[in-house]
Motif scaffolding. Structure first.
Motif, PDB file in Angstrom:
ATOM      1  N   ASP A   1      -7.873   4.817  23.240  1.00  0.00           N
ATOM      2  CA  ASP A   1      -6.912   5.626  23.998  1.00  0.00           C
ATOM      3  C   ASP A   1      -5.492   5.082  23.853  1.00  0.00           C
ATOM      4  O   ASP A   1      -4.562   5.597  24.478  1.00  0.00           O
ATOM      5  N   MET A   2      -5.311   4.028  23.052  1.00  0.00           N
ATOM      6  CA  MET A   2      -3.965   3.517  22.821  1.00  0.00           C
ATOM      7  C   MET A   2      -3.134   4.612  22.140  1.00  0.00           C
ATOM      8  O   MET A   2      -3.579   5.215  21.170  1.00  0.00           O
ATOM      9  N   PRO A   3      -1.939   4.906  22.639  1.00  0.00           N
ATOM     10  CA  PRO A   3      -1.121   5.965  22.019  1.00  0.00           C
ATOM     11  C   PRO A   3      -0.645   5.546  20.640  1.00  0.00           C
ATOM     12  O   PRO A   3       0.032   4.522  20.489  1.00  0.00           O
ATOM     13  N   LEU A   4      -1.008   6.323  19.624  1.00  0.00           N
ATOM     14  CA  LEU A   4      -0.714   5.984  18.241  1.00  0.00           C
ATOM     15  C   LEU A   4      -0.101   7.176  17.507  1.00  0.00           C
ATOM     16  O   LEU A   4      -0.171   8.312  17.987  1.00  0.00           O
ATOM     17  N   VAL A   5       0.444   6.918  16.348  1.00  0.00           N
ATOM     18  CA  VAL A   5       1.018   7.969  15.503  1.00  0.00           C
ATOM     19  C   VAL A   5       0.045   8.252  14.361  1.00  0.00           C
ATOM     20  O   VAL A   5      -0.202   7.371  13.531  1.00  0.00           O
ATOM     21  N   PRO A   6      -0.532   9.452  14.297  1.00  0.00           N
ATOM     22  CA  PRO A   6      -1.492   9.747  13.228  1.00  0.00           C
ATOM     23  C   PRO A   6      -0.840   9.767  11.851  1.00  0.00           C
ATOM     24  O   PRO A   6       0.320  10.139  11.694  1.00  0.00           O
ATOM     25  N   ASP A   7      -1.598   9.339  10.852  1.00  0.00           N
ATOM     26  CA  ASP A   7      -1.184   9.472   9.462  1.00  0.00           C
ATOM     27  C   ASP A   7      -1.547  10.865   8.953  1.00  0.00           C
ATOM     28  O   ASP A   7      -2.254  11.627   9.631  1.00  0.00           O
ATOM     29  N   LYS A   8      -1.083  11.196   7.755  1.00  0.00           N
ATOM     30  CA  LYS A   8      -1.367  12.505   7.171  1.00  0.00           C
ATOM     31  C   LYS A   8      -2.395  12.364   6.051  1.00  0.00           C
ATOM     32  O   LYS A   8      -2.420  11.357   5.347  1.00  0.00           O
ATOM     33  N   PRO A   9      -3.243  13.364   5.876  1.00  0.00           N
ATOM     34  CA  PRO A   9      -4.177  13.341   4.741  1.00  0.00           C
ATOM     35  C   PRO A   9      -3.406  13.304   3.426  1.00  0.00           C
ATOM     36  O   PRO A   9      -2.256  13.748   3.343  1.00  0.00           O
ATOM     37  N   ILE A  10      -4.053  12.767   2.398  1.00  0.00           N
ATOM     38  CA  ILE A  10      -3.397  12.654   1.095  1.00  0.00           C
ATOM     39  C   ILE A  10      -4.200  13.405   0.026  1.00  0.00           C
ATOM     40  O   ILE A  10      -5.391  13.656   0.180  1.00  0.00           O
ATOM     41  N   LYS A  11      -3.521  13.741  -1.038  1.00  0.00           N
ATOM     42  CA  LYS A  11      -4.149  14.366  -2.207  1.00  0.00           C
ATOM     43  C   LYS A  11      -3.619  13.679  -3.459  1.00  0.00           C
ATOM     44  O   LYS A  11      -2.413  13.475  -3.588  1.00  0.00           O
TER      45      LYS A  11
ATOM     46  N   VAL B   1       0.833  -1.198   0.000  1.00  0.00           N
ATOM     47  CA  VAL B   1       0.000   0.000   0.000  1.00  0.00           C
ATOM     48  C   VAL B   1       0.866   1.246   0.000  1.00  0.00           C
ATOM     49  O   VAL B   1       0.622   2.202  -0.752  1.00  0.00           O
ATOM     50  N   GLN B   2       1.904   1.250   0.851  1.00  0.00           N
ATOM     51  CA  GLN B   2       2.776   2.423   0.918  1.00  0.00           C
ATOM     52  C   GLN B   2       3.503   2.642  -0.415  1.00  0.00           C
ATOM     53  O   GLN B   2       3.655   3.779  -0.863  1.00  0.00           O
ATOM     54  N   ASP B   3       3.933   1.551  -1.052  1.00  0.00           N
ATOM     55  CA  ASP B   3       4.598   1.683  -2.354  1.00  0.00           C
ATOM     56  C   ASP B   3       3.628   2.198  -3.410  1.00  0.00           C
ATOM     57  O   ASP B   3       3.985   3.026  -4.255  1.00  0.00           O
ATOM     58  N   PHE B   4       2.402   1.693  -3.379  1.00  0.00           N
ATOM     59  CA  PHE B   4       1.389   2.104  -4.354  1.00  0.00           C
ATOM     60  C   PHE B   4       1.080   3.593  -4.220  1.00  0.00           C
ATOM     61  O   PHE B   4       0.777   4.263  -5.198  1.00  0.00           O
ATOM     62  N   ARG B   5       1.193   4.099  -2.994  1.00  0.00           N
ATOM     63  CA  ARG B   5       0.810   5.489  -2.720  1.00  0.00           C
ATOM     64  C   ARG B   5       1.987   6.459  -2.796  1.00  0.00           C
ATOM     65  O   ARG B   5       1.851   7.616  -2.392  1.00  0.00           O
ATOM     66  N   LYS B   6       3.103   6.034  -3.316  1.00  0.00           N
ATOM     67  CA  LYS B   6       4.283   6.894  -3.276  1.00  0.00           C
ATOM     68  C   LYS B   6       4.111   8.175  -4.082  1.00  0.00           C
ATOM     69  O   LYS B   6       4.811   9.168  -3.849  1.00  0.00           O
ATOM     70  N   ASN B   7       3.172   8.189  -5.051  1.00  0.00           N
ATOM     71  CA  ASN B   7       2.932   9.398  -5.839  1.00  0.00           C
ATOM     72  C   ASN B   7       1.878  10.316  -5.221  1.00  0.00           C
ATOM     73  O   ASN B   7       1.618  11.392  -5.741  1.00  0.00           O
ATOM     74  N   CYS B   8       1.251   9.857  -4.132  1.00  0.00           N
ATOM     75  CA  CYS B   8       0.270  10.710  -3.453  1.00  0.00           C
ATOM     76  C   CYS B   8       1.001  11.764  -2.622  1.00  0.00           C
ATOM     77  O   CYS B   8       2.050  11.498  -2.037  1.00  0.00           O
ATOM     78  N   VAL B   9       0.431  12.929  -2.570  1.00  0.00           N
ATOM     79  CA  VAL B   9       1.019  14.027  -1.798  1.00  0.00           C
ATOM     80  C   VAL B   9       0.385  14.039  -0.416  1.00  0.00           C
ATOM     81  O   VAL B   9      -0.846  14.050  -0.288  1.00  0.00           O
ATOM     82  N   THR B  10       1.204  14.003   0.621  1.00  0.00           N
ATOM     83  CA  THR B  10       0.670  14.147   1.971  1.00  0.00           C
ATOM     84  C   THR B  10       0.672  15.621   2.353  1.00  0.00           C
ATOM     85  O   THR B  10       1.497  16.401   1.869  1.00  0.00           O
TER      86      THR B  10
END
Length: 479
Positions: A339-349, A50-59
């Motif tokens: 309430d588990m401490p997590l790292v948020p992802d960034k929106p994409i365009k 998924v991360q490789d597929f999204r490499k052209n998406c802008v965060t």
């Protein structure tokens, strides 16, 4: 400067330890540690794809959702289209829907203008739709009005009773985030993202007498400084420490959805709802095993689309749903609040807003004409919209009116969307050009029509196709 680890034993978990926890959280007590370790490795590989597929998406660091805080108010499920429309017609929306479904069935039809074949043909396709709804019914039947009920209970320890009795695990948020995404994939999610939980997206109240033409019976949804989720006669109480949402998308089978508005599309829709229920419940149970609060949600409790946008799942489209780079709008969303401490992802365009401004194919092909062809605005169309957000507003009561008249649900907007395509290089190139060469939009829309994309598939094709599990294309399972 890197922070020094105080105690490596307390701040890390190896794969075997994670496997033991996942055995309880995902109800896989009969599985061997080796088999589960292999499944975890597969989930890790899928996440990397998924991360490789999204490499052209802008965060983007900035939130793409524009809100007028001076006028925005939290929404109530009393005003979702299913409830508001039922009040308008004086009976549950499902009553006329069911009457017309049976009428059509007797004529060998799957909709008012859709001839499936003989009575037995139509019965077989509708039977599949009913069968695939089983998981949806067992996990909360869509979720509207089912907050804190049955499998969607907010404090429902099923297999985690023993593991949850230990002190909560203390791991770095990065490690928890990695584990949660693996657990979500093991639970069936195709995409998973994390965002901070903005209270504005949580429903102000929920209607308990769902689909009723009577006065709504509601409970407020509130945040309080309590240790565990609670419920009183008037309130559903979320602990204030619940600060994150894990948002999941499950793919719906494209070739079934593209038979909309016939019954085979209902099969695909039902599979999406059934899978999203399992994914949310399974992930919630895993998080509880680790000692944290987890509130599983389907369509209930909070608005899924803005949470999915903020979690980087996709962009909002003209039709009002999320559009993902991988599957377009052909997904269902669910989420777990925790309430588990997590790292948020960034929106994409990746160019959805610009393309939707031009395309309008979903509006053109909508039988009820509920989808606007106008510009984004701050103004709602009716009580089923929540004003104060700049977006495309649609009249979803018109949509349900067509459902009832047709005796079958409709997903035409999803089926005809140019982003709803198979997994092949030409489609990926098209998506890249949509994002990077805006002048190409008219070309791609013309070609989309010329190649017949959006033309309805025949319902009886469901018995002729070679499906992978859950109705997926054989060459796409797993992606």
């Amino acid at each position: 400067m890197k922070k020094e680890k105080k105690d490596n034993k307390k701040t890390s978990m190896n794969r075997r330890q994670f496997a033991k926890a996942a055995l309880g959280g995902l109800g896989a007590a009969a599985a061997s540690p080796l088999a589960l370790t292999e499944a975890i490795a597969k989930a890790e590989a899928d996440e990397k794809k998924v991360q490789d597929f999204r490499k052209n998406c802008v965060t983007t660091v900035e939130n793409p959702i524009l809100v007028d805080e001076s006028r925005y108010q939290r929404f109530s499920t009393a005003n979702i289209a299913f409830n508001a429309y039922s009040r308008d017609i004086g009976e549950s929306h499902w009553a006329p829907y069911g009457r017309n479904l049976i009428k059509n069935l007797k004529q060998g039809k799957g909709g008012k203008d859709i001839k499936v074949g003989t009575f037995d043909d139509a019965r077989a396709v509708n039977g599949l739709e009913a069968a695939m709804q089983s998981g949806n019914r067992l996990t909360g039947n869509h979720g509207e009005g089912h907050e804190n009920r049955g499998p969607l209970a907010w404090d429902n320890h099923i297999t985690s009773a023993d593991l949850g009795s230990f002190p909560k695990s203390e791991l770095p948020p990065e490690e928890f985030t990695k584990q949660v995404k693996i657990a979500a994939r093991l639970g069936g999610a195709n995409l998973v993202g994390v965002c901070k939980l903005d209270h504005k997206w949580v429903y102000e109240s929920t209607q308990r007498n769902v689909y009723s033409p009577d006065t709504p019976e509601t409970q407020k949804i509130v945040f309080r400084d309590v240790d565990r989720p609670q419920e009183t006669k008037d309130e559903l109480i979320i602990p204030s420490k619940v600060k994150y949402a894990v948002v999941m998308a499950v793919e719906m089978p494209r070739t079934l959805i593209q038979s909309s508005p016939g019954p085979a599309a209902g099969i695909g829709d039902a599979l999406g709802y059934s899978r999203m229920g399992w994914a949310a419940i399974a992930l919630a149970e895993y998080i509880r095993c680790m000692g944290y609060t987890a509130i599983p949600c389907k369509n209930d409790t909070a608005l899924s689309v803005p949470l999915a946008i903020e979690a980087g799942i996709g962009e909002p489209g003209r039709m009002g749903v999320i559009i993902t780079p991988e599957y377009g709008p052909c997904v269902r969303l669910c989420k777990v609040l925790t309430d588990m401490p997590l790292v948020p992802d960034k929106p994409i365009k990746f160019g959805v807003e610009q393309f939707c401004n031009y395309c309008k194919k979903c509006a053109r092909e909508c039988p009820s004409k509920c989808i606007t062809e106008g510009e984004q605005t701050w103004e709602p169309r009716n009580e089923c919209n929540n004003g104060g957000v700049k977006k495309w507003y649609n009249d979803y009561k018109k949509c349900l009116g067509f459902w009832d008249e047709n005796g079958m649900s409709c997903t035409n907007c999803v089926a005809v969307c140019p982003f709803t395509k198979g997994d092949m290089w030409a489609h990926h190139f098209t998506e890249w050009s949509i994002d990077n060469i805006h002048a190409s939009h008219p070309i791609w829309l013309t070609l989309d029509d010329a190649f017949g994309y959006g033309q309805r598939r025949e319902d009886l094709d469901v018995f002729k196709r070679d499906f992978a599990p859950y109705g997926m294309d054989p060459d796409k399972m797993p992606r």
